[in-house]
Design a protein around this motif. Structure first.
Motif, PDB file in Angstrom:
ATOM      1  N   SER A 180      44.672 -13.029  -7.304  1.00  0.00           N
ATOM      2  CA  SER A 180      44.833 -11.585  -7.155  1.00  0.00           C
ATOM      3  C   SER A 180      44.153 -11.062  -5.897  1.00  0.00           C
ATOM      4  N   LYS A 237      46.750 -10.702  -2.985  1.00  0.00           N
ATOM      5  CA  LYS A 237      47.785  -9.693  -3.175  1.00  0.00           C
ATOM      6  C   LYS A 237      47.187  -8.538  -3.977  1.00  0.00           C
ATOM      7  N   TYR A 275      47.483  -5.275  -3.749  1.00  0.00           N
ATOM      8  CA  TYR A 275      48.297  -4.085  -3.988  1.00  0.00           C
ATOM      9  C   TYR A 275      49.716  -4.497  -4.372  1.00  0.00           C
ATOM     10  N   GLU A 276      49.867  -5.128  -5.518  1.00  0.00           N
ATOM     11  CA  GLU A 276      51.183  -5.562  -5.956  1.00  0.00           C
ATOM     12  C   GLU A 276      51.991  -4.430  -6.564  1.00  0.00           C
ATOM     13  N   ASN A 277      51.342  -3.350  -6.954  1.00  0.00           N
ATOM     14  CA  ASN A 277      52.053  -2.246  -7.602  1.00  0.00           C
ATOM     15  C   ASN A 277      52.977  -1.547  -6.617  1.00  0.00           C
ATOM     16  N   LYS A 278      54.077  -1.045  -7.153  1.00  0.00           N
ATOM     17  CA  LYS A 278      55.016  -0.285  -6.344  1.00  0.00           C
ATOM     18  C   LYS A 278      55.077   1.128  -6.878  1.00  0.00           C
ATOM     19  N   ARG A 293      55.238  -0.012  -1.587  1.00  0.00           N
ATOM     20  CA  ARG A 293      53.960  -0.514  -2.065  1.00  0.00           C
ATOM     21  C   ARG A 293      52.899   0.586  -1.984  1.00  0.00           C
TER      22      ARG A 293
END
Length: 98
Positions: free
Chosen positions: A46, A49, A51-54, A61
């Motif tokens: 983690s 990456k 900022y995996e949220n959209k 992103r």
């Protein structure tokens, strides 16, 4: 734009505490492993990456951790970027997409 409730989540310092007795990053057991591949370990995945949220509106992103809306969509709609609570009344605003 975040609400006062979500502002507490942002109050963390970027740089960690010094390694000494009683700091927040000291672990109780011997969890530190020598010669471990950081890319294959679970916490390491983690980190690369974060900022995996959209964004729920425009699908781009997000730039904040734990946020569900990007800053531009949150400001246009007047909502909190993390929880989606209405913060600002934007009915009298004249906003353009440019």
């Amino acid at each position: 734009m975040v609400c006062t409730k979500c502002e507490k989540k942002l109050a963390k310092v970027i740089c960690p505490d010094k390694w000494k007795e009683g700091s927040r990053n000291v672990t109780v057991g011997t969890d530190r492993r020598l010669h471990e591949n950081k890319l294959l370990s679970k916490p390491g995945k983690s980190r690369f990456k974060p900022y995996e949220n959209k964004c729920k509106v425009c699908k781009s992103r997000v730039h904040q951790e734990h946020a569900h809306y990007c800053q531009s969509c949150a400001y246009k709609q007047g909502i909190c970027a993390m929880c989606g609570k209405q913060i600002l009344d934007t009915t009298m605003y004249k906003q353009s997409a440019k």
